[in-house]
Every structure is written in structure tokens, then in C-alpha cells.
Design a protein around this motif. Structure first.
Motif, PDB file in Angstrom:
ATOM      1  N   SER A 131       0.675  -1.214   0.030  1.00 52.95           N
ATOM      2  CA  SER A 131      -0.091   0.106   0.015  1.00 52.95           C
ATOM      3  C   SER A 131       0.734   1.369   0.030  1.00 52.95           C
ATOM      4  N   LYS A 132       0.445   2.265  -0.834  1.00 52.83           N
ATOM      5  CA  LYS A 132       1.178   3.452  -0.754  1.00 52.83           C
ATOM      6  C   LYS A 132       0.530   4.470   0.060  1.00 52.83           C
ATOM      7  N   THR A 133      -0.669   4.413   0.668  1.00 56.72           N
ATOM      8  CA  THR A 133      -1.498   5.347   1.191  1.00 56.72           C
ATOM      9  C   THR A 133      -0.432   6.083   2.399  1.00 56.72           C
ATOM     10  N   SER A 134      -0.580   7.399   2.255  1.00 65.58           N
ATOM     11  CA  SER A 134       0.047   8.104   3.567  1.00 65.58           C
ATOM     12  C   SER A 134      -1.168   8.735   4.220  1.00 65.58           C
ATOM     13  N   HIS A 135      -2.313   9.250   3.623  1.00 68.36           N
ATOM     14  CA  HIS A 135      -3.280   9.839   4.200  1.00 68.36           C
ATOM     15  C   HIS A 135      -4.804   9.319   3.406  1.00 68.36           C
ATOM     16  N   TYR A 136      -5.756   9.364   4.159  1.00 66.44           N
ATOM     17  CA  TYR A 136      -7.007   9.123   3.895  1.00 66.44           C
ATOM     18  C   TYR A 136      -7.716  10.556   3.833  1.00 66.44           C
ATOM     19  N   PHE A 137      -8.661  10.890   2.704  1.00 65.20           N
ATOM     20  CA  PHE A 137      -9.502  11.897   2.766  1.00 65.20           C
ATOM     21  C   PHE A 137     -10.866  11.618   2.887  1.00 65.20           C
ATOM     22  N   CYS A 138     -11.852  12.010   3.790  1.00 65.06           N
ATOM     23  CA  CYS A 138     -13.006  11.713   3.670  1.00 65.06           C
ATOM     24  C   CYS A 138     -14.078  12.691   3.219  1.00 65.06           C
ATOM     25  N   ILE A 139     -15.050  12.002   2.229  1.00 62.65           N
ATOM     26  CA  ILE A 139     -15.983  12.991   1.694  1.00 62.65           C
ATOM     27  C   ILE A 139     -17.433  12.206   2.107  1.00 62.65           C
ATOM     28  N   SER A 140     -18.317  12.909   2.266  1.00 63.64           N
ATOM     29  CA  SER A 140     -19.711  12.406   2.615  1.00 63.64           C
ATOM     30  C   SER A 140     -20.560  13.136   1.573  1.00 63.64           C
ATOM     31  N   PHE A 141     -21.674  12.168   0.751  1.00 64.75           N
ATOM     32  CA  PHE A 141     -22.691  12.936  -0.151  1.00 64.75           C
ATOM     33  C   PHE A 141     -23.963  12.627   0.589  1.00 64.75           C
ATOM     34  N   HIS A 142     -24.862  13.680   0.545  1.00 66.08           N
ATOM     35  CA  HIS A 142     -26.278  13.494   0.669  1.00 66.08           C
ATOM     36  C   HIS A 142     -26.913  14.347  -0.390  1.00 66.08           C
ATOM     37  N   GLN A 143     -28.218  13.777  -0.555  1.00 67.72           N
ATOM     38  CA  GLN A 143     -29.189  14.580  -1.647  1.00 67.72           C
ATOM     39  C   GLN A 143     -29.984  15.384  -0.733  1.00 67.72           C
ATOM     40  N   SER A 144     -30.002  16.757  -1.528  1.00 65.08           N
ATOM     41  CA  SER A 144     -31.053  17.929  -0.966  1.00 65.08           C
ATOM     42  C   SER A 144     -32.136  18.002  -1.605  1.00 65.08           C
ATOM     43  N   GLU A 145     -33.324  18.040  -1.142  1.00 61.21           N
ATOM     44  CA  GLU A 145     -34.496  18.348  -1.942  1.00 61.21           C
ATOM     45  C   GLU A 145     -34.440  19.542  -2.803  1.00 61.21           C
ATOM     46  N   THR A 146     -33.616  20.737  -2.355  1.00 60.49           N
ATOM     47  CA  THR A 146     -33.750  22.063  -2.932  1.00 60.49           C
ATOM     48  C   THR A 146     -32.490  21.901  -3.839  1.00 60.49           C
TER      49      THR A 146
END
Length: 220
Positions: A131-146
């Protein structure tokens, strides 16, 4: 380029464009047709739908991250267990060191995020040979009605700090956990949990501020 470093407990939200979703979807479609690679969810009866959903979420996270920080977009989508990119979605070079970043994307029902929410990283992935990973980057997605699809950029996790026990908690396979709503589950494999409150927030640039829907949020 001016950069602003946020305080812990702060994250960024931006709008995801239709073009970004289309680009990610095209990569996933190509991947499903041409890259018949085993996935961790293959035992599921709804395997194809699971594969498409998981690869789309992961690929969209990579596209959004690339566009936010003016990096080349991904040219392929896998979503498999054997990690053909060896945990290096992006290589970011600085004057002092290089960062091999593995993007971790997830879907949530809401963009209101709390400090006691967690990102799960399987132990087998963290300790994968080569594994080459040094850092993880976290992204969260959600759906907005508008406002359509919204991305929450939570920030970085230092892999070495996770390995050294400086952040996160390791739960061995077979450990039973109780969710906030009272339901219980058991870890099928050893897994690291990282609290959102322990994630180092992303760097804000002037160009990032100009992305549609940009706003700063605080963990509740």
C-alpha cells in the motif's frame, strides 16, 4: 494561492454538478463492462446494483476531490478489494513531503454531521502489503431536495497515526457494537473506527470558495 486551514470540527460543503456525476457514471459503466474484479459485496443477491452504487460513490468522491484542488481526474473506476492503485488515488507533492491520498467516500441521509459519527477503515486495507497510502481523505454525499447532490469535505486522516494508535480505535472481528439508535451489529472483519471529530479539516483555497454552494459547517 491563498490557503486557509480550518479548525478541527469544521468541514466544507459544495454542490456537485451534473457534469461531475455524468463523468463518474461513465467511468463506472466502463469499469463494470471491462473490469470483472471481485468486490467485497459479491455474495449479495443484489450484486450488480451494489457494485454500481459503491463504485459510483467512490469515483464521484475522486472526481470532486480532483476538481476542488485542480488535480487530474481519475481515468478509471474499480471499487475492488485488491486495490489496483495501491491506495493512491492522488499523489500530492509539496516542498517538504509527498502525500499519497486515498479518497474515502460515503453516502448519508443528511449533511448535518456530528463529531461522534465515524469512518470505518478495514484493518486488511490499512495493513495491505504494498500500500502506498499516507493519508485518507473523507467525503460524505447527501441529497438535498432543493440543491441536489451535496458533498461534505471532512478532511484528512494520517495513516501512520492510525497505525500507531494515535487516532482511531481498532475493533477486532467478532466485536459487537451498539448504534446510537439502539440497534446492534457485529464486525465481520477487524476494523478501525475514526471519529469525525478527529479528522483534520481540509485546506480552503480561494478557488474552492468560488465553487457553487460553498459553505463552512461545524460538526454538531
Amino acid at each position: 494561492m491563498e490557503q486557509i486551514v480550518l479548525n478541527k470540527g469544521t468541514y466544507i460543503q459544495i454542490s456537485v454538478s451534473d457534469e461531475q456525476k455524468l463523468f463518474a457514471r461513465q467511468l463506472v459503466n466502463h469499469s463494470i463492462i471491462h473490469h470483472h474484479i471481485p468486490n467485497i459485496w459479491d455474495k449479495s443477491e443484489d450484486r450488480l446494483a451494489q457494485t454500481r452504487m459503491m463504485r459510483f460513490t467512490g469515483t464521484l468522491g475522486e472526481v470532486v476531490f480532483a476538481d476542488c484542488y485542480h488535480l487530474p481526474r481519475p481515468v478509471r473506476s474499480f471499487g475492488a478489494t485488491d486495490g489496483q492503485d495501491w491506495g493512491q488515488d492522488f499523489l500530492i507533492r509539496s516542498e517538504t513531503e509527498d502525500f499519497a491520498v486515498d479518497i474515502k467516500s460515503m453516502k448519508r441521509r443528511s449533511g448535518i454531521l456530528a463529531g461522534d459519527y465515524v469512518l470505518n477503515i478495514p484493518s486488511s486495507q490499512l495493513h495491505k502489503a504494498g500500500s502506498k497510502t499516507s493519508h485518507y481523505f473523507c467525503i460524505s454525499f447527501h441529497q438535498s431536495e432543493t440543491d441536489g447532490t451535496i458533498a461534505s469535505l471532512l478532511g484528512f486522516i494520517d495513516k501512520q497515526a492510525l497505525e500507531n494508535g494515535e487516532t482511531g480505535t481498532l475493533f477486532r472481528a467478532g466485536t459487537k457494537r451498539t448504534r446510537a439508535d439502539g440497534t446492534a451489529f457485529t464486525f465481520n472483519e477487524s476494523t478501525y473506527e475514526v471519529l469525525f471529530s478527529d479528522i483534520a479539516p481540509p485546506v480552503v483555497t480561494n478557488s474552492l470558495r468560488r465553487i457553487k454552494g460553498f459553505r463552512l459547517c461545524g460538526l454538531k
